[in-house]
Design an enzyme around this catalytic site. Structure first.
Site, mmCIF file in Angstrom:
data_model
loop_
_atom_site.group_PDB
_atom_site.id
_atom_site.type_symbol
_atom_site.label_atom_id
_atom_site.label_comp_id
_atom_site.label_asym_id
_atom_site.label_seq_id
_atom_site.Cartn_x
_atom_site.Cartn_y
_atom_site.Cartn_z
ATOM 1 N N CYS A 207 0.848 -1.189 0.000
ATOM 2 C CA CYS A 207 0.000 0.000 0.000
ATOM 3 C C CYS A 207 0.882 1.237 0.000
ATOM 4 O O CYS A 207 1.583 1.514 0.988
ATOM 5 C CB CYS A 207 -0.933 0.014 1.207
ATOM 6 S SG CYS A 207 -1.966 1.502 1.283
ATOM 7 N N CYS B 127 -1.938 7.248 5.215
ATOM 8 C CA CYS B 127 -3.086 6.538 5.790
ATOM 9 C C CYS B 127 -2.556 5.446 6.705
ATOM 10 O O CYS B 127 -1.657 4.691 6.326
ATOM 11 C CB CYS B 127 -3.969 5.939 4.692
ATOM 12 S SG CYS B 127 -5.375 4.989 5.334
ATOM 13 N N CYS C 92 -4.998 0.639 8.104
ATOM 14 C CA CYS C 92 -4.606 -0.776 8.180
ATOM 15 C C CYS C 92 -3.432 -0.878 9.154
ATOM 16 O O CYS C 92 -2.260 -0.900 8.757
ATOM 17 C CB CYS C 92 -4.247 -1.308 6.805
ATOM 18 S SG CYS C 92 -5.646 -1.371 5.664
ATOM 19 N N CYS D 232 -7.050 3.033 -3.111
ATOM 20 C CA CYS D 232 -6.892 2.126 -1.969
ATOM 21 C C CYS D 232 -6.982 0.677 -2.450
ATOM 22 O O CYS D 232 -7.959 0.290 -3.103
ATOM 23 C CB CYS D 232 -7.982 2.398 -0.938
ATOM 24 S SG CYS D 232 -8.008 1.201 0.417
ATOM 25 N N GLN E 134 -22.488 -6.833 5.040
ATOM 26 C CA GLN E 134 -21.123 -7.089 5.500
ATOM 27 C C GLN E 134 -20.095 -6.471 4.549
ATOM 28 O O GLN E 134 -20.317 -6.372 3.345
ATOM 29 C CB GLN E 134 -20.879 -8.592 5.617
ATOM 30 C CG GLN E 134 -21.820 -9.297 6.578
ATOM 31 C CD GLN E 134 -21.431 -9.113 8.032
ATOM 32 O OE1 GLN E 134 -20.526 -8.350 8.354
ATOM 33 N NE2 GLN E 134 -22.121 -9.799 8.928
ATOM 34 N N GLU F 197 -35.126 -6.683 12.804
ATOM 35 C CA GLU F 197 -34.119 -5.648 12.555
ATOM 36 C C GLU F 197 -34.742 -4.278 12.844
ATOM 37 O O GLU F 197 -35.915 -4.043 12.531
ATOM 38 C CB GLU F 197 -33.656 -5.728 11.098
ATOM 39 C CG GLU F 197 -32.828 -4.563 10.594
ATOM 40 C CD GLU F 197 -31.542 -4.371 11.375
ATOM 41 O OE1 GLU F 197 -31.277 -3.230 11.773
ATOM 42 O OE2 GLU F 197 -30.809 -5.364 11.588
ATOM 43 N N ASN G 93 -26.588 -11.391 15.434
ATOM 44 C CA ASN G 93 -25.453 -10.759 14.754
ATOM 45 C C ASN G 93 -25.482 -9.277 15.112
ATOM 46 O O ASN G 93 -25.816 -8.434 14.277
ATOM 47 C CB ASN G 93 -25.567 -10.977 13.245
ATOM 48 C CG ASN G 93 -24.382 -10.401 12.494
ATOM 49 O OD1 ASN G 93 -23.301 -10.239 13.043
ATOM 50 N ND2 ASN G 93 -24.579 -10.078 11.224
ATOM 51 N N CYS H 214 -18.435 -9.188 15.628
ATOM 52 C CA CYS H 214 -17.222 -8.512 15.176
ATOM 53 C C CYS H 214 -16.398 -8.002 16.357
ATOM 54 O O CYS H 214 -15.407 -7.294 16.161
ATOM 55 C CB CYS H 214 -17.574 -7.362 14.229
ATOM 56 S SG CYS H 214 -18.592 -6.076 14.987
#
Length: 370
Positions: free
Chosen positions: A3, A11, A14, A85, A209, A259, A304, A330
């Site tokens: 990258c 940036c 990550c 990116c 997702q 939901e 979830n 997550c």
């Protein structure tokens, strides 16, 4: 993954990109095992593609009308352009220069957070597995909407895969990405997201997702882990556009997806109808309130939730008599806390699925049984 933005110090999103990917994956697996323990049977972690996996771009608008930037906010209020990116899927990356050119053509003045002037705050784009696009322009007001409509034909000619375009109105100065009001600009209102045998539908304010490949693996794993379970009723709580619900549907089983987002429920309902899944339905409700108000608990519950976890729903699940809970998270810390609050539900299977390479984040799937 190479990258240039990271190497140049432009940036740092990550955060662990310089760690070899196999080591990243191993560390995430060990992190999950440490949080959840050795009780469940741990499957090997599921790797992602190292680049070109991200199906959505959330780009801050900056610069000027003649020289717009699409990227991330940096200290001082400027914007670092990230149109190249390497995380983005190829079709998504290819669309970003066109969207920047469109901003110039439609005279969309980028919003300046320091002066609080300008109109275009964000450009949000999502690509489907078929290479089709959903694009949203987040604006401070309706001032630019007529010009966007005027030049939309140019945009669709340059981006033949554009299926859904909309404007989101976000008049307040805040860190929230979008506002409540959406103006649809195209005849089509949803983006088809084909995941194996199921076609999901994503509307402008719906959630999907980040990685289509990992999402597909997540749904396949959920279906495989529950294939031998004897359940006649199932709930998919925090269901989004209904991915788990439609993958768990089978003859003789009633499935309800719940939901809070009405947009997501509308998309999920339409998807179930197109797939002729008569025993799958969706409701707009708070997951905890829905469970507490239900006359009877189901055999299987899928959750979830957001990163914060399921909160008070743990108490209901613990007391409910539900035989199996499939939990996709997550945030392994909130997952561990929620499982600890439900001691009657014993984790029996677990797996890390790397939804977010080059960061500390990942998805963990756990099957628990009473």
């Amino acid at each position: 993954m190479q990258c240039d933005y990271f190497d140049a110090g432009r940036c740092r999103s990550c955060t662990i990109i310089r760690t070899p990917y196999r080591a990243q994956l191993a560390a995430k697996h060990e992190r999950a095992r440490a949080a959840l323990g050795e009780g469940p049977a741990w499957e090997a972690p599921l790797a992602s593609a190292e680049s070109g996996f991200r199906n959505k771009a959330k780009m801050v608008a900056g610069g000027t009308v003649e020289d717009p930037r699409l990227g991330i906010l940096v200290p001082g209020g400027g914007v670092q352009d990230l149109r190249e990116c390497p995380l983005h899927e190829p079709a998504l990356e290819a669309s970003l220069p066109v969207l920047a050119e469109f901003a110039t053509r439609a005279r969309l003045v980028p919003y300046d957070v320091t002066t609080r002037r300008g109109e275009l705050k964000y450009v949000l784009a999502t690509v489907s597995p078929d290479g089709e696009l959903l694009v949203r322009f987040v604006l401070r007001s309706t001032e630019s909407v007529p010009r966007i409509r005027k030049h939309l034909g140019w945009l669709t000619a340059r981006l033949p895969g554009l299926r859904v375009a909309s404007v989101n109105l976000h008049p307040t100065h805040s860190a929230v990405v979008e506002g409540a009001e959406e103006i649809l600009l195209t005849d089509q209102a949803f983006l088809p997201m084909r995941i194996g045998p199921v076609e999901l539908g994503l509307r402008p304010q719906g959630f999907f997702q980040t990685s289509t490949g990992i999402a597909a693996a997540l749904y396949r794993t959920a279906a495989a882990w529950t294939a031998d379970l004897d359940y006649r009723s199932a709930w998919d709580l925090y269901c989004g556009v209904g991915g788990f619900a439609m993958h768990l549907a089978r003859p003789g089983t009633d499935v309800i997806g719940v939901e809070a987002s009405a947009e997501a429920v509308a998309a999920a309902t339409a998807s179930a109808a197109r797939s002729r899944l008569a025993h799958v339905r969706f409701e707009t409700a708070d997951a905890g309130a829905f469970a507490r108000d239900a006359a009877q608990a189901p055999d299987l519950v899928v959750v979830n939730p957001p990163r914060r976890g399921i909160g008070d729903l743990t108490r209901w699940l613990e007391a409910s008599g539900v035989r199996h809970v499939l939990y996709s998270s997550c945030n392994v810390d909130s997952l561990a806390g929620d499982l600890a609050a439900m001691p009657s539900l014993r984790p029996v299977r677990a797996q890390v699925l790397d939804m977010f390479p080059h960061t500390e984040h990942f998805e963990t799937l756990v099957l628990a049984e009473r």
